[in-house]
Design a protein around this motif. Structure first.
Motif, PDB file in Angstrom:
ATOM      1  N   ILE A   3       0.811  -1.203   0.000  1.00  0.00           N
ATOM      2  CA  ILE A   3       0.000   0.000   0.000  1.00  0.00           C
ATOM      3  C   ILE A   3       0.857   1.270   0.000  1.00  0.00           C
ATOM      4  N   LYS A  18      -7.103   3.541   2.397  1.00  0.00           N
ATOM      5  CA  LYS A  18      -7.832   2.647   3.301  1.00  0.00           C
ATOM      6  C   LYS A  18      -9.300   3.085   3.424  1.00  0.00           C
ATOM      7  N   VAL A  21     -11.183   1.920   0.398  1.00  0.00           N
ATOM      8  CA  VAL A  21     -11.459   0.479   0.508  1.00  0.00           C
ATOM      9  C   VAL A  21     -12.663   0.248   1.419  1.00  0.00           C
ATOM     10  N   ARG A  22     -12.682   0.935   2.568  1.00  0.00           N
ATOM     11  CA  ARG A  22     -13.794   0.772   3.514  1.00  0.00           C
ATOM     12  C   ARG A  22     -15.126   1.198   2.894  1.00  0.00           C
ATOM     13  N   ALA A  28     -10.339  -4.319  -2.053  1.00  0.00           N
ATOM     14  CA  ALA A  28      -9.274  -4.607  -1.094  1.00  0.00           C
ATOM     15  C   ALA A  28      -8.122  -5.309  -1.796  1.00  0.00           C
ATOM     16  N   GLU A  30      -4.955  -8.076  -2.125  1.00  0.00           N
ATOM     17  CA  GLU A  30      -4.872  -9.516  -1.857  1.00  0.00           C
ATOM     18  C   GLU A  30      -3.992  -9.735  -0.625  1.00  0.00           C
ATOM     19  N   LEU A  31      -4.555 -10.379   0.362  1.00  0.00           N
ATOM     20  CA  LEU A  31      -3.817 -10.598   1.604  1.00  0.00           C
ATOM     21  C   LEU A  31      -2.628 -11.523   1.372  1.00  0.00           C
ATOM     22  N   ALA A  37      -1.152  -6.613   2.582  1.00  0.00           N
ATOM     23  CA  ALA A  37      -1.939  -6.880   1.373  1.00  0.00           C
ATOM     24  C   ALA A  37      -1.152  -6.406   0.158  1.00  0.00           C
ATOM     25  N   TYR A  39      -1.232  -4.994  -3.820  1.00  0.00           N
ATOM     26  CA  TYR A  39      -2.062  -4.243  -4.759  1.00  0.00           C
ATOM     27  C   TYR A  39      -1.420  -4.277  -6.137  1.00  0.00           C
ATOM     28  N   HIS A  43      -5.693  -1.643  -9.159  1.00  0.00           N
ATOM     29  CA  HIS A  43      -5.907  -0.740  -8.029  1.00  0.00           C
ATOM     30  C   HIS A  43      -5.378   0.659  -8.342  1.00  0.00           C
TER      31      HIS A  43
END
Length: 210
Positions: A3, A18, A21-22, A28, A30-31, A37, A39, A43
């Protein structure tokens, strides 16, 4: 990319990313671990679109969310996406109930009818046009309505250019986004060009060299 790198590449602060995203504006990442995460280019592209709609298009976050929901709906026809984007650009305020407003609404309805436009006077843009004409009339400039067809000629040419660009230069998966960009950001481009042309026309008509 993480990020922080996404933030550096787009100029959008991490807390703002962030927040997007919320709010559902940005998918979001990818974890890759419990607290990390990843991106990618989609994104980055979406962030650029969000910032353009906010900063250049003058939209609010909630309005951007509605437009992006239309962009992300694969079942929604391009024409409906265009309507969604245009509808979010409607000006504030309500129409007044006076003679000037009645005359303005009639002028706009007449314009739509004689030009054979496939829209209706209830369209938000038609309402905005009526409000503008009524405001001019209250200031003693009701004759400005006589210029509507001249403005409509230019508007039709610009609208065709917008959509021809989308049709000729963008791949299928980019067309929906292109329609939104052409509608919202194209409005800013045309407005800026009109102001530049005004400066030139004024200099030629009223310049000190006359």
């Amino acid at each position: 990319m993480r990020i922080g790198e996404l933030s550096r590449k787009t100029g959008v602060p991490v807390p703002t990313i962030k927040y997007y995203v919320r709010e559902g504006l940005l998918p979001a990442g990818e974890l890759t671990s419990r607290n990390q995460a990843s991106y990618g280019e989609p994104h980055e592209r979406r962030l650029q679109l969000i910032r353009a709609l906010l900063d250049v298009g003058g939209m609010k976050v909630a309005e951007v969310a509605e437009v992006l929901a239309a962009v992300d709906d694969p079942e929604r026809p391009l024409h409906k996406v265009l309507g969604s984007a245009a509808g979010r650009m409607s000006g504030p305020g309500t129409e007044r109930d006076d003679a000037e407003s009645d005359a303005a609404r009639a002028a706009v309805a007449g314009l739509i009818s004689r030009r054979g436009w496939r829209t209706h006077e209830s369209n938000p843009a038609a309402a905005d046009l009526s409000k503008a004409l009524a405001a001019m009339a209250r200031l003693g400039h009701e004759a400005f309505a006589d210029l509507l067809d001249t403005y409509a000629d230019a508007a039709e040419q610009v609208a065709r250019a917008d959509l021809e660009y989308v049709d000729r230069h963008l791949a299928i998966e980019e067309k929906v986004e292109g329609v939104v960009i052409g509608t919202v950001l194209g409005e800013a481009v045309f407005s800026s060009l009109r102001r530049l042309a005004h400066v030139d026309a004024s200099a030629r008509l009223y310049g000190t060299d006359r």
